[in-house]
Design a protein around this motif. Structure first.
Motif, PDB file in Angstrom:
ATOM      1  N   GLN A  62      24.367 -16.039  25.541  1.00 61.70           N
ATOM      2  CA  GLN A  62      25.262 -15.328  26.443  1.00 61.70           C
ATOM      3  C   GLN A  62      26.498 -16.107  26.861  1.00 61.70           C
ATOM      4  OE1 GLN A  62      22.672 -13.636  29.383  1.00 61.70           O
ATOM      5  NE2 GLN A  62      21.890 -12.188  27.887  1.00 61.70           N
ATOM      6  N   VAL A  63      26.900 -17.024  26.018  1.00 61.75           N
ATOM      7  CA  VAL A  63      28.186 -17.704  26.249  1.00 61.75           C
ATOM      8  C   VAL A  63      29.302 -16.768  25.810  1.00 61.75           C
ATOM      9  CG1 VAL A  63      29.669 -19.548  25.353  1.00 61.75           C
ATOM     10  CG2 VAL A  63      27.333 -20.063  26.090  1.00 61.75           C
ATOM     11  N   THR A  64      30.353 -16.689  26.622  1.00 57.09           N
ATOM     12  CA  THR A  64      31.527 -15.898  26.253  1.00 57.09           C
ATOM     13  C   THR A  64      32.734 -16.817  26.155  1.00 57.09           C
ATOM     14  OG1 THR A  64      30.673 -13.932  27.365  1.00 57.09           O
ATOM     15  CG2 THR A  64      33.033 -14.003  26.967  1.00 57.09           C
ATOM     16  N   VAL A  65      33.393 -16.774  25.008  1.00 59.06           N
ATOM     17  CA  VAL A  65      34.612 -17.557  24.810  1.00 59.06           C
ATOM     18  C   VAL A  65      35.741 -16.554  24.623  1.00 59.06           C
ATOM     19  CG1 VAL A  65      35.763 -19.280  23.388  1.00 59.06           C
ATOM     20  CG2 VAL A  65      33.272 -19.384  23.670  1.00 59.06           C
ATOM     21  N   SER A  66      36.633 -16.476  25.606  1.00 52.75           N
ATOM     22  CA  SER A  66      37.680 -15.452  25.534  1.00 52.75           C
ATOM     23  C   SER A  66      38.864 -15.956  24.716  1.00 52.75           C
ATOM     24  CB  SER A  66      38.115 -15.052  26.941  1.00 52.75           C
ATOM     25  OG  SER A  66      38.988 -16.031  27.450  1.00 52.75           O
ATOM     26  N   GLY A  67      39.861 -15.116  24.570  1.00 52.63           N
ATOM     27  CA  GLY A  67      41.038 -15.465  23.771  1.00 52.63           C
ATOM     28  C   GLY A  67      41.792 -16.639  24.379  1.00 52.63           C
ATOM     29  N   GLY A  68      42.484 -17.392  23.520  1.00 54.57           N
ATOM     30  CA  GLY A  68      43.310 -18.494  24.008  1.00 54.57           C
ATOM     31  C   GLY A  68      42.525 -19.714  24.446  1.00 54.57           C
ATOM     32  N   VAL A  69      41.269 -19.802  24.048  1.00 56.05           N
ATOM     33  CA  VAL A  69      40.462 -20.976  24.413  1.00 56.05           C
ATOM     34  C   VAL A  69      40.402 -21.903  23.196  1.00 56.05           C
ATOM     35  CG1 VAL A  69      38.157 -21.787  25.041  1.00 56.05           C
ATOM     36  CG2 VAL A  69      39.076 -19.712  26.096  1.00 56.05           C
ATOM     37  N   GLU A  70      40.715 -23.181  23.426  1.00 59.01           N
ATOM     38  CA  GLU A  70      40.611 -24.188  22.360  1.00 59.01           C
ATOM     39  C   GLU A  70      39.554 -25.190  22.780  1.00 59.01           C
ATOM     40  OE1 GLU A  70      44.084 -26.177  20.757  1.00 59.01           O
ATOM     41  OE2 GLU A  70      45.253 -24.392  21.245  1.00 59.01           O
ATOM     42  N   ILE A  71      38.479 -25.223  22.021  1.00 63.14           N
ATOM     43  CA  ILE A  71      37.356 -26.102  22.356  1.00 63.14           C
ATOM     44  C   ILE A  71      37.373 -27.294  21.405  1.00 63.14           C
ATOM     45  CG2 ILE A  71      34.839 -26.233  22.541  1.00 63.14           C
ATOM     46  CD1 ILE A  71      34.821 -23.217  23.094  1.00 63.14           C
ATOM     47  N   GLY A  72      37.246 -28.491  21.952  1.00 65.09           N
ATOM     48  CA  GLY A  72      37.272 -29.707  21.136  1.00 65.09           C
ATOM     49  C   GLY A  72      35.981 -29.885  20.360  1.00 65.09           C
ATOM     50  N   GLY A  73      35.718 -31.143  19.964  1.00 64.43           N
ATOM     51  CA  GLY A  73      34.523 -31.435  19.181  1.00 64.43           C
ATOM     52  C   GLY A  73      33.374 -31.873  20.067  1.00 64.43           C
ATOM     53  N   HIS A  74      32.158 -31.572  19.631  1.00 62.38           N
ATOM     54  CA  HIS A  74      30.918 -31.911  20.346  1.00 62.38           C
ATOM     55  C   HIS A  74      30.982 -31.452  21.814  1.00 62.38           C
ATOM     56  CE1 HIS A  74      27.772 -34.978  21.846  1.00 62.38           C
ATOM     57  NE2 HIS A  74      27.211 -33.819  21.535  1.00 62.38           N
ATOM     58  N   VAL A  75      31.102 -30.171  21.963  1.00 58.35           N
ATOM     59  CA  VAL A  75      31.088 -29.557  23.300  1.00 58.35           C
ATOM     60  C   VAL A  75      29.827 -28.709  23.393  1.00 58.35           C
ATOM     61  CG1 VAL A  75      32.269 -27.958  24.849  1.00 58.35           C
ATOM     62  CG2 VAL A  75      33.601 -29.562  23.470  1.00 58.35           C
ATOM     63  N   ASP A  76      29.003 -29.000  24.393  1.00 53.46           N
ATOM     64  CA  ASP A  76      27.767 -28.237  24.593  1.00 53.46           C
ATOM     65  C   ASP A  76      27.978 -27.264  25.748  1.00 53.46           C
ATOM     66  OD1 ASP A  76      26.660 -29.753  22.629  1.00 53.46           O
ATOM     67  OD2 ASP A  76      25.322 -30.896  23.935  1.00 53.46           O
ATOM     68  N   LEU A  85      43.029 -21.889  27.880  1.00 43.95           N
ATOM     69  CA  LEU A  85      42.670 -23.228  28.354  1.00 43.95           C
ATOM     70  C   LEU A  85      42.191 -24.087  27.191  1.00 43.95           C
ATOM     71  CD1 LEU A  85      39.290 -23.374  28.483  1.00 43.95           C
ATOM     72  CD2 LEU A  85      39.681 -21.925  30.440  1.00 43.95           C
ATOM     73  N   LYS A  86      42.136 -25.403  27.466  1.00 42.90           N
ATOM     74  CA  LYS A  86      41.689 -26.351  26.435  1.00 42.90           C
ATOM     75  C   LYS A  86      40.519 -27.154  26.971  1.00 42.90           C
ATOM     76  CE  LYS A  86      45.901 -27.038  23.830  1.00 42.90           C
ATOM     77  NZ  LYS A  86      46.910 -27.910  23.336  1.00 42.90           N
ATOM     78  N   ILE A  87      39.512 -27.305  26.133  1.00 45.03           N
ATOM     79  CA  ILE A  87      38.360 -28.138  26.471  1.00 45.03           C
ATOM     80  C   ILE A  87      38.438 -29.370  25.571  1.00 45.03           C
ATOM     81  CG2 ILE A  87      35.828 -28.223  26.611  1.00 45.03           C
ATOM     82  CD1 ILE A  87      36.823 -25.887  28.249  1.00 45.03           C
ATOM     83  N   GLY A  88      38.313 -30.563  26.153  1.00 43.52           N
ATOM     84  CA  GLY A  88      38.391 -31.799  25.371  1.00 43.52           C
ATOM     85  C   GLY A  88      37.149 -32.018  24.516  1.00 43.52           C
ATOM     86  N   ASP A  89      36.997 -33.254  24.022  1.00 41.52           N
ATOM     87  CA  ASP A  89      35.841 -33.613  23.187  1.00 41.52           C
ATOM     88  C   ASP A  89      34.695 -34.118  24.073  1.00 41.52           C
ATOM     89  OD1 ASP A  89      37.375 -33.084  20.945  1.00 41.52           O
ATOM     90  OD2 ASP A  89      38.075 -35.156  20.784  1.00 41.52           O
ATOM     91  N   HIS A  90      33.470 -34.030  23.544  1.00 43.49           N
ATOM     92  CA  HIS A  90      32.273 -34.548  24.226  1.00 43.49           C
ATOM     93  C   HIS A  90      32.183 -34.027  25.664  1.00 43.49           C
ATOM     94  CE1 HIS A  90      31.632 -37.238  20.870  1.00 43.49           C
ATOM     95  NE2 HIS A  90      32.815 -37.792  21.038  1.00 43.49           N
ATOM     96  N   VAL A  91      32.269 -32.744  25.792  1.00 42.76           N
ATOM     97  CA  VAL A  91      32.215 -32.107  27.115  1.00 42.76           C
ATOM     98  C   VAL A  91      30.903 -31.347  27.244  1.00 42.76           C
ATOM     99  CG1 VAL A  91      33.223 -30.221  28.494  1.00 42.76           C
ATOM    100  CG2 VAL A  91      34.711 -31.940  27.449  1.00 42.76           C
ATOM    101  N   ARG A  92      30.324 -31.321  28.469  1.00 45.32           N
ATOM    102  CA  ARG A  92      29.172 -30.465  28.739  1.00 45.32           C
ATOM    103  C   ARG A  92      29.589 -29.424  29.776  1.00 45.32           C
ATOM    104  NH1 ARG A  92      24.234 -33.810  30.630  1.00 45.32           N
ATOM    105  NH2 ARG A  92      25.791 -34.598  32.074  1.00 45.32           N
ATOM    106  N   ILE A  93      29.245 -28.195  29.497  1.00 42.81           N
ATOM    107  CA  ILE A  93      29.576 -27.105  30.425  1.00 42.81           C
ATOM    108  C   ILE A  93      28.260 -26.516  30.906  1.00 42.81           C
ATOM    109  CG2 ILE A  93      30.702 -24.859  30.654  1.00 42.81           C
ATOM    110  CD1 ILE A  93      32.735 -25.848  28.539  1.00 42.81           C
TER     111      ILE A  93
END
Ligand SMILES: CC(=O)SCCNC(=O)CCNC(=O)[C@H](O)C(C)(C)COP(=O)(O)OP(=O)(O)OC[C@H]1O[C@@H](n2cnc3c(N)ncnc32)[C@H](O)[C@@H]1OP(=O)(O)O
Length: 182
Positions: A119-133, A144-152
């Motif tokens: 049930q994760v939703t990733v909307s338009g315009g989202v840039e997710i980096g590498g190794h993001v949980d 928005l932008k999510i960096g690398d090695h991020v936990r949400i």
């Protein structure tokens, strides 16, 4: 002589534990073994495979090959109840331990070796980096932008950029810690 055990298989629910969240998983080099099905019945792997094969199709029979994978993609999308477009820009090594209800906008970008719980939703315009949980039920509302090695965290609503190496949670999501990943 001691018996050499195979390393335990990486399981989704273990990955977002702090103690496992080390730099061992690359943010840039896709680990394709994460997408390999280890059982015959593995809908999320079949869904991902249909996306990969569709995008990799080439040669004189490209259209026929793609038509086959479109059919596969539709079938596994129904089975998983996930909405991940066949043209999605997703780096290799994606894990979808429980794909139910995962929705990805076609204009979002997901880096290598990420993990999306149910049930994760990733909307338009989202840039997710590498190794993001990304924890169960989290919503990422772009741009928005999510960096690398991020936990949400589970059920987080992320509405602004997240720096590399941080953990965010809550509604709206706030940084829990800024500990760098070794
Ligand atoms: C079938 C299945 O198993 S599916 C598995 C689904 N699992 C998930 O989705 C897991 C997602 N992981 C999380 O949400 C984790 O809690 C993380 C990654 C956000 C944080 O984990 P940790 O770094 O271990 O943080 P920790 O548990 O120590 O919590 C730190 C603080 O954040 C709070 N917190 C943790 N998670 C959340 C959350 N999702 N939302 C709001 N607050 C949270 C804690 O209550 C704690 O607050 P306190 O300091 O006031 O006591």
């Amino acid at each position: 002589m001691p018996v050499q055990r195979k390393p335990a298989r990486l399981r989704g629910q273990d990955i977002v534990k702090k103690e496992d969240f080390t730099g061992a998983v690359s943010a840039t080099e896709p680990d394709w073994s994460r997408e390999r099905a280890e059982r015959l019945w593995s809908p999320s792997h079949r869904l991902l495979k249909s996306i990969r094969r569709y995008q990799a199709a080439s040669g004189p029979f490209k259209k026929i090959i793609q038509a086959y994978w479109v059919f596969q993609h539709r079938f596994w999308s129904i089975v998983t109840a996930a909405d991940i477009p066949i043209n999605s820009r997703i780096g290799g090594g994606l894990l979808l331990p429980h794909p139910t209800g995962v929705v990805v906008h076609p204009e979002s970008i997901i880096g290598p070796n990420c993990l999306l719980f149910q049930q994760v939703t990733v909307s338009g315009g989202v840039e997710i980096g590498g190794h993001v949980d990304i924890g169960a039920g989290a919503k990422l509302i772009g741009p928005l932008k999510i960096g690398d090695h991020v936990r949400i965290g589970a059920n987080a609503v992320v509405t602004s950029d997240v720096a590399s190496g941080t953990t965010v949670a809550g509604v709206p999501a706030r940084v829990l810690n800024t500990g760098a990943i070794d």
